[in-house]
Design an enzyme around this catalytic site. Structure first.
Site, PDB file in Angstrom:
ATOM      1  N   ASP A 155     -10.079  -3.967  -4.707  1.00  0.00           N
ATOM      2  CA  ASP A 155      -9.249  -2.922  -4.109  1.00  0.00           C
ATOM      3  C   ASP A 155      -9.372  -1.667  -4.961  1.00  0.00           C
ATOM      4  O   ASP A 155      -9.172  -1.727  -6.181  1.00  0.00           O
ATOM      5  CB  ASP A 155      -7.793  -3.405  -4.071  1.00  0.00           C
ATOM      6  CG  ASP A 155      -6.825  -2.392  -3.482  1.00  0.00           C
ATOM      7  OD1 ASP A 155      -7.260  -1.297  -3.072  1.00  0.00           O
ATOM      8  OD2 ASP A 155      -5.618  -2.701  -3.447  1.00  0.00           O
ATOM      9  N   SER A 175       0.832  -1.196   0.000  1.00  0.00           N
ATOM     10  CA  SER A 175       0.000   0.000   0.000  1.00  0.00           C
ATOM     11  C   SER A 175       0.877   1.261   0.000  1.00  0.00           C
ATOM     12  O   SER A 175       1.611   1.501  -0.953  1.00  0.00           O
ATOM     13  CB  SER A 175      -0.954  -0.040   1.197  1.00  0.00           C
ATOM     14  OG  SER A 175      -1.966   0.925   1.081  1.00  0.00           O
ATOM     15  N   HIS A 182      -7.911  -5.110  -0.453  1.00  0.00           N
ATOM     16  CA  HIS A 182      -6.742  -4.377   0.003  1.00  0.00           C
ATOM     17  C   HIS A 182      -6.435  -4.768   1.449  1.00  0.00           C
ATOM     18  O   HIS A 182      -7.329  -4.903   2.271  1.00  0.00           O
ATOM     19  CB  HIS A 182      -7.027  -2.869  -0.075  1.00  0.00           C
ATOM     20  CG  HIS A 182      -5.820  -2.029   0.147  1.00  0.00           C
ATOM     21  ND1 HIS A 182      -4.990  -1.631  -0.881  1.00  0.00           N
ATOM     22  CD2 HIS A 182      -5.292  -1.501   1.275  1.00  0.00           C
ATOM     23  CE1 HIS A 182      -4.011  -0.895  -0.398  1.00  0.00           C
ATOM     24  NE2 HIS A 182      -4.166  -0.806   0.914  1.00  0.00           N
TER      25      HIS A 182
END
Length: 342
Positions: free
Chosen positions: A285, A190, A315
Site C-alpha cells: 500500500d 483510508s 490497500h
C-alpha cells in the site's frame, strides 16, 4: 449478469497461487521480505488492463464507474444483523447515517462511528455496507456508518465537519440509540482513517469529548506523498500515486491546506491526550509507511497503539471479502475492536 461475473472472478481467485501469478503476466511481486498475495497480484493486473486511469475521469464519471462495477468484493455475511437509516442534520442540510446492530444483540452496546474510504471523492454507505455489517457482527458494537458529503462539490473541511456532526449526534442520542456513552469509538478506512485522526485533533483543540478509541485502517496521514512505500507501491497495486494526486486535487484544491493538521494529521504538533488506537496497514500500500509513522507519533505521545500489519495485502482489502485472506484480516480487526472497546 453482475452476480455471474462475480462468481467467475471468484472461481479464478481460487486457482493455485502459481497459476494466478502466471496469469498476472509478471513475476511474483516482492517488497523487501514481503510477497504479494497471488490473488491480489492477479486482481491488480486485471483491473489495470480493463479500467481507465482515474486521472482521465471526472468525479461523476468515476462514481458511475464504481457504482456500475460488476464485482461485489465483499458478499454480505450470513450473520448480519438489522440496520436502520437515520437522517442527521449538518450545516446546510442532512446526511444519512446507517446503524448496524449485531445479530441477536439487544440493550445498551458500545458504538463505532464509522467513516468510509474513497479519497474524500468516492464511496458511500452502500459501498461499505458489508464491511460495516462485518464489523458490527465481529465487535459486538452498534456501528453508525456516516454518508458524509464528498468533494469536489464539498471540499475540505466539509467532510470532516459532517463527520463531527455525526459523532456529536451519536453522543447526544446515546440513550435512545441504546449506546453506552462511555464507549463510543470512531474509525474508518483510508480517507475515513484520515477523517478519524483529524476528528480527534479537532475535538482535542476545541475541548469536545473524544472517542474512547480510534480505529485507523490504512489511513492517509500526510499529503506530502514522500514516503518509501509511495515510491515502491505507487503503481500497480490498486491504489496509485496518480489516484492519490487526483483525490488531493479534488478534496484540497488549495495547496495551502495540504499541511493543515486537520487534513494531514502527521503535521499536528502534539498528539498527547488523544484516544488509544488500533492501527491497520497493508504491506503493498502506498500509504503503509505514513500509517506506521503516525502510529509512531501516537506511541511517542504516550498512547497505546495496537498494530496489525498485513504484509501480503493491498490497500482496500477490507472491502474485498471475496478473497479469504482479506476477509480473515477484516474479521481479526473486528475481534480486536471488540477486545479493546469492552
Amino acid at each position: 449478469m453482475a452476480s455471474l461475473l462475480t462468481s467467475a472472478f471468484g472461481l479464478f481467485l481460487r486457482a493455485p497461487g502459481w497459476l494466478l501469478v502466471r496469469l498476472s503476466g509478471r513475476p511474483r511481486d516482492r517488497r523487501g521480505h514481503r510477497e504479494l498475495l497471488p490473488a491480489f497480484q492477479f486482481m491488480c493486473s486485471v483491473l489495470a488492463r480493463v479500467l481507465p486511469p482515474i486521472e482521465t475521469l471526472s468525479a461523476p464519471e468515476m462514481r458511475k464507474q464504481q457504482d456500475d462495477s460488476p464485482l461485489d468484493f465483499d458478499p454480505l455475511p450470513r450473520d448480519a444483523g438489522p440496520t436502520q437509516d437515520h437522517a442527521v442534520p449538518v450545516d446546510g442540510g442532512e446526511i444519512l447515517v446507517r446503524e448496524y446492530t449485531p445479530g441477536g444483540a439487544s440493550g445498551v452496546l458500545p458504538a463505532l462511528v464509522y467513516f468510509h474510504g474513497g479519497g474524500w471523492v468516492l464511496g458511500n454507505v452502500e459501498g461499505h455496507n458489508t464491511l460495516c455489517a462485518r464489523l458490527a457482527a465481529g465487535s459486538g458494537c452498534r456501528v453508525f456508518s456516516v454518508d458524509y458529503r464528498l468533494a469536489p462539490e464539498y471540499p475540505f473541511p466539509v467532510p470532516l465537519q459532517d463527520c463531527e456532526a455525526a459523532f456529536d449526534w451519536v453522543c447526544s442520542n446515546a440513550e435512545p440509540l441504546n449506546v453506552d456513552p462511555s464507549r463510543i469509538a470512531a474509525g474508518g478506512d483510508s480517507a475515513g482513517g484520515n477523517l478519524t485522526a483529524a476528528l480527534c485533533i479537532s475535538r482535542m483543540g476545541s475541548g469536545k469529548p473524544l472517542p474512547c478509541l480510534q480505529l485507523l485502517v490504512y489511513p492517509c496521514t500526510d499529503f506530502a506523498f514522500a514516503t518509501k512505500s509511495f515510491d515502491e507501491c505507487g503503481d500497480g497495486f490498486f491504489l496509485t500515486r496518480g489516484m492519490m494526486e487526483w483525490f488531493r486535487g479534488h478534496s484540497l484544491p488549495d495547496p495551502a491546506d495540504w499541511t493543515n493538521p486537520l487534513a494531514s494529521p502527521m503535521q499536528a504538533e502534539d498528539l498527547s491526550g488523544h484516544p488509544p488506537a488500533i492501527l491497520v496497514t497493508a504491506g503493498f500500500d502506498p500509504l503503509c509507511d505514513e500509517g506506521e509513522a503516525y502510529g509512531d507519533r501516537l506511541e511517542s505521545a504516550g498512547l497505546a497503539v495496537a498494530r496489525r500489519t498485513y504484509d501480503p495485502l493491498i490497500h482496500g482489502f477490507a472491502n474485498m471479502g471475496l478473497i479469504p485472506e482479506a476477509r480473515a484480516a477484516t474479521e481479526e480487526i473486528a475481534n480486536l475492536l471488540s477486545e479493546k472497546i469492552r
